[in-house]
Design a protein around this motif. Structure first.
Motif, PDB file in Angstrom:
ATOM      1  N   GLU A 119      -3.858  18.720  60.822  1.00 38.43           N
ATOM      2  CA  GLU A 119      -4.059  20.113  61.196  1.00 38.43           C
ATOM      3  C   GLU A 119      -3.753  20.235  62.675  1.00 38.43           C
ATOM      4  O   GLU A 119      -3.781  19.252  63.412  1.00 38.43           O
ATOM      5  CB  GLU A 119      -5.508  20.517  60.919  1.00 38.43           C
ATOM      6  CG  GLU A 119      -5.852  20.505  59.453  1.00 38.43           C
ATOM      7  CD  GLU A 119      -7.293  20.877  59.209  1.00 38.43           C
ATOM      8  OE1 GLU A 119      -7.916  21.477  60.095  1.00 38.43           O
ATOM      9  OE2 GLU A 119      -7.787  20.548  58.131  1.00 38.43           O
ATOM     10  N   ARG A 120      -3.484  21.438  63.090  1.00 35.46           N
ATOM     11  CA  ARG A 120      -3.185  21.672  64.497  1.00 35.46           C
ATOM     12  C   ARG A 120      -4.368  21.213  65.338  1.00 35.46           C
ATOM     13  O   ARG A 120      -5.518  21.461  65.009  1.00 35.46           O
ATOM     14  CB  ARG A 120      -2.926  23.153  64.771  1.00 35.46           C
ATOM     15  CG  ARG A 120      -1.796  23.766  63.991  1.00 35.46           C
ATOM     16  CD  ARG A 120      -0.448  23.389  64.421  1.00 35.46           C
ATOM     17  NE  ARG A 120      -0.298  23.393  65.861  1.00 35.46           N
ATOM     18  CZ  ARG A 120       0.818  23.130  66.465  1.00 35.46           C
ATOM     19  NH1 ARG A 120       1.873  22.843  65.759  1.00 35.46           N
ATOM     20  NH2 ARG A 120       0.905  23.129  67.768  1.00 35.46           N
ATOM     21  N   GLY A 121      -4.066  20.572  66.447  1.00 35.13           N
ATOM     22  CA  GLY A 121      -5.095  20.119  67.372  1.00 35.13           C
ATOM     23  C   GLY A 121      -5.403  21.194  68.394  1.00 35.13           C
ATOM     24  O   GLY A 121      -5.009  22.350  68.259  1.00 35.13           O
ATOM     25  N   LYS A 122      -6.066  20.810  69.432  1.00 35.86           N
ATOM     26  CA  LYS A 122      -6.442  21.764  70.469  1.00 35.86           C
ATOM     27  C   LYS A 122      -5.318  21.981  71.482  1.00 35.86           C
ATOM     28  O   LYS A 122      -5.423  22.822  72.356  1.00 35.86           O
ATOM     29  CB  LYS A 122      -7.703  21.287  71.185  1.00 35.86           C
ATOM     30  CG  LYS A 122      -7.533  19.982  71.942  1.00 35.86           C
ATOM     31  CD  LYS A 122      -8.815  19.554  72.603  1.00 35.86           C
ATOM     32  CE  LYS A 122      -8.623  18.207  73.301  1.00 35.86           C
ATOM     33  NZ  LYS A 122      -9.846  17.734  73.883  1.00 35.86           N
ATOM     34  N   HIS A 123      -4.223  21.238  71.346  1.00 32.61           N
ATOM     35  CA  HIS A 123      -3.120  21.318  72.295  1.00 32.61           C
ATOM     36  C   HIS A 123      -2.106  22.377  71.865  1.00 32.61           C
ATOM     37  O   HIS A 123      -1.987  22.693  70.687  1.00 32.61           O
ATOM     38  CB  HIS A 123      -2.399  19.968  72.391  1.00 32.61           C
ATOM     39  CG  HIS A 123      -3.308  18.811  72.647  1.00 32.61           C
ATOM     40  ND1 HIS A 123      -4.022  18.668  73.816  1.00 32.61           N
ATOM     41  CD2 HIS A 123      -3.636  17.749  71.880  1.00 32.61           C
ATOM     42  CE1 HIS A 123      -4.741  17.558  73.760  1.00 32.61           C
ATOM     43  NE2 HIS A 123      -4.529  16.980  72.593  1.00 32.61           N
ATOM     44  N   SER A 124      -1.359  22.891  72.832  1.00 33.29           N
ATOM     45  CA  SER A 124      -0.254  23.794  72.518  1.00 33.29           C
ATOM     46  C   SER A 124       0.826  22.997  71.787  1.00 33.29           C
ATOM     47  O   SER A 124       0.843  21.766  71.837  1.00 33.29           O
ATOM     48  CB  SER A 124       0.319  24.394  73.800  1.00 33.29           C
ATOM     49  OG  SER A 124       0.964  23.380  74.564  1.00 33.29           O
ATOM     50  N   LYS A 125       1.728  23.705  71.137  1.00 34.68           N
ATOM     51  CA  LYS A 125       2.802  23.031  70.404  1.00 34.68           C
ATOM     52  C   LYS A 125       3.636  22.169  71.341  1.00 34.68           C
ATOM     53  O   LYS A 125       4.028  21.056  70.994  1.00 34.68           O
ATOM     54  CB  LYS A 125       3.704  24.049  69.712  1.00 34.68           C
ATOM     55  CG  LYS A 125       3.088  24.692  68.508  1.00 34.68           C
ATOM     56  CD  LYS A 125       4.064  25.656  67.858  1.00 34.68           C
ATOM     57  CE  LYS A 125       3.423  26.352  66.679  1.00 34.68           C
ATOM     58  NZ  LYS A 125       4.354  27.266  66.021  1.00 34.68           N
ATOM     59  N   ARG A 126       3.911  22.680  72.525  1.00 36.77           N
ATOM     60  CA  ARG A 126       4.727  21.943  73.489  1.00 36.77           C
ATOM     61  C   ARG A 126       4.019  20.659  73.933  1.00 36.77           C
ATOM     62  O   ARG A 126       4.611  19.589  73.978  1.00 36.77           O
ATOM     63  CB  ARG A 126       5.020  22.829  74.696  1.00 36.77           C
ATOM     64  CG  ARG A 126       5.901  22.160  75.719  1.00 36.77           C
ATOM     65  CD  ARG A 126       6.288  23.100  76.815  1.00 36.77           C
ATOM     66  NE  ARG A 126       7.187  24.090  76.220  1.00 36.77           N
ATOM     67  CZ  ARG A 126       7.661  25.127  76.848  1.00 36.77           C
ATOM     68  NH1 ARG A 126       7.321  25.353  78.085  1.00 36.77           N
ATOM     69  NH2 ARG A 126       8.467  25.970  76.254  1.00 36.77           N
TER      70      ARG A 126
END
Length: 152
Positions: A76-83
């Motif tokens: 799942e998406r983490g706390k970081h931006s995609k970049r």
């Protein structure tokens, strides 16, 4: 109970994504290690390093394929931006690549000297070394990617 099932689901998806990425990496390594030596004569042994460009190119193919599988199916998406997430993924993958290349050199130079006949296919020492290096590094990859990159 649900968290336990989700945890095992993620590990299973990671194994599947890793297996598919390994197929891409091993397949591209086979292609590169077969054709690059015809173009670059030193590819088989560049100052004691065996198949350096084939390893780097095939590992890059496997990393990119694994990144997309990881963000689409495994984590799942983490706390970081995609970049930032992509940058972290690439840094971890770069370190993993160095480890994988090192393990490949050790396996190819010192451990796997003979072909393994699987009846339907014969594995050469370079293919066995590549497979062994991928398996060894994949354990580290899961832990780091889960805890550092996709830690949402």
């Amino acid at each position: 109970m649900r968290a336990l099932l989700l945890r095992h689901k993620q590990v299973l998806l990671f194994i599947i994504a890793g297996g598919l990425s390994a197929i891409v990496e091993i397949g591209s390594f086979k292609v590169f290690s077969t054709y690059l030596p015809q173009i670059i004569s030193q590819e088989q042994n560049f100052h004691g390093i065996h198949y350096p460009l084939s390893n780097i190119l095939s590992t890059s193919c496997g990393i990119l394929f694994n990144y997309f599988l990881s963000i689409w199916f495994v984590f799942e998406r983490g706390k970081h931006s995609k970049r930032k997430e992509f940058a972290y993924f690439m840094v971890v993958s770069f370190i993993s690549t160095i480890l994988s290349l090192s393990f490949f050199q050790i396996f190819y130079s010192f451990i796997f000297k003979d072909n393994i006949d699987l009846i339907f296919y014969t594995l050469s020492p370079e293919m066995i070394s590549k497979i062994a290096a991928i398996l060894l590094v994949s354990i580290l990859n899961y832990s780091v990617k889960k805890k550092v990159i996709f830690n949402g």
